[in-house]
Design a protein around this motif. Structure first.
Motif, PDB file in Angstrom:
ATOM      1  N   CYS A 248      37.915 -13.356  13.612  1.00  0.00           N
ATOM      2  CA  CYS A 248      36.623 -12.695  13.519  1.00  0.00           C
ATOM      3  C   CYS A 248      36.812 -11.229  13.868  1.00  0.00           C
ATOM      4  N   ARG A 249      35.821 -10.413  13.516  1.00  0.00           N
ATOM      5  CA  ARG A 249      35.920  -8.983  13.806  1.00  0.00           C
ATOM      6  C   ARG A 249      34.513  -8.394  13.922  1.00  0.00           C
ATOM      7  N   VAL A 250      34.426  -7.290  14.627  1.00  0.00           N
ATOM      8  CA  VAL A 250      33.175  -6.537  14.706  1.00  0.00           C
ATOM      9  C   VAL A 250      33.108  -5.645  13.471  1.00  0.00           C
ATOM     10  N   PRO A 251      32.120  -5.834  12.595  1.00  0.00           N
ATOM     11  CA  PRO A 251      32.119  -5.098  11.326  1.00  0.00           C
ATOM     12  C   PRO A 251      31.892  -3.601  11.443  1.00  0.00           C
ATOM     13  N   VAL A 252      31.054  -3.179  12.389  1.00  0.00           N
ATOM     14  CA  VAL A 252      30.817  -1.752  12.637  1.00  0.00           C
ATOM     15  C   VAL A 252      30.841  -1.543  14.146  1.00  0.00           C
ATOM     16  N   GLN A 253      31.900  -0.926  14.642  1.00  0.00           N
ATOM     17  CA  GLN A 253      32.028  -0.708  16.079  1.00  0.00           C
ATOM     18  C   GLN A 253      31.059   0.361  16.577  1.00  0.00           C
ATOM     19  N   THR A 254      31.001   1.484  15.849  1.00  0.00           N
ATOM     20  CA  THR A 254      30.167   2.618  16.261  1.00  0.00           C
ATOM     21  C   THR A 254      29.394   3.141  15.056  1.00  0.00           C
TER      22      THR A 254
END
Length: 233
Positions: free
Chosen positions: A170-176
């Motif tokens: 899994c991954r964070v699609p938009v960090q900032t």
């Protein structure tokens, strides 16, 4: 067509303003700046994660010449609603421009069909997280994005760590959000953008994802229930 080429073809340049999403990669804002125009950031719709027409309407000024309707994660933007919000003199540009859909080879179409089937499998079984998609939309699922319930980023990040510990990618699609990056910093409050940046997680639905992997993903998410305060600590 690439965004910068699309903007140049529309004669967008110095002194112009172009409305873009902040919940995205920086590529679209960079393309606007590359042609000499100013990127103006608008908020997103919480169901689609694409530009919110009401926020676009508030962002439009006398210098606005275009809106770039990014189809985020494969979810198409509502072009008609954005055009109504922006007004008749403002262009609403779709970076895919329809060419991708029409020109795809059979193999690529099969890949999209498989991603949609994988997404449908998850939609029917996930209970620990909330899939993000507007109803009645033909999603292409470049990413399968969900919201993790709880207290925003701490719970989402803890949930992601727990999934990875169970062998689930899994991954964070938009960090900032882009408007908070040093090169584009704006004093803005975009509440849905900030909320999505803290809650959203992308889960695997690629064409190569096996049914066994999907089953493991569902079992892990549902067992965790979306909330992991102990792990967050």
């Amino acid at each position: 067509m690439r965004t910068a080429e699309l903007l140049r073809a529309a004669h967008v340049g110095a002194g112009d303003e172009v409305v873009v999403p902040s919940y995205a990669t920086a590529a679209t804002a960079e393309a606007v700046r590359d042609v000499g125009a100013l990127p103006v950031f608008a908020d997103i719709d919480p169901r689609s994660l694409c530009l919110d027409p009401a926020s676009v309407a508030r962002a439009v000024t006398v210098r606005t010449v275009a809106v770039v309707a990014v189809p985020l994660f494969g979810h198409p933007a509502d072009l008609a609603a954005l055009q109504r919000a922006a007004g008749g003199t403002v262009l609403v540009l779709d970076p895919t421009d329809g060419a991708e859909e029409e020109g795809e080879e059979e193999e690529a179409q099969e890949g999209i069909a498989r991603r949609r089937a994988n997404a449908a499998y998850l939609d029917a079984r996930l209970t620990g997280v909330t899939p993000v998609t507007a109803p009645g939309i033909l999603h292409r699922y470049h990413s399968y994005v969900v919201r993790v319930p709880g207290n925003g980023r701490p719970d989402r990040d803890a949930f992601a760590r727990a999934l990875r510990a169970r062998g689930v990618r899994c991954r964070v699609p938009v960090q900032t959000p882009v408007h908070r990056l040093p090169s584009f910093r704006r004093e803005l409050w975009l509440p849905e953008t900030e909320r999505a940046a803290g809650e959203c997680l992308a889960l695997p639905v690629g064409a190569a994802t096996s049914r066994r992997e999907l089953h493991r993903l569902v079992a892990a998410c549902n067992a965790l229930g979306g909330l992991l305060p102990a792990v967050a600590a």
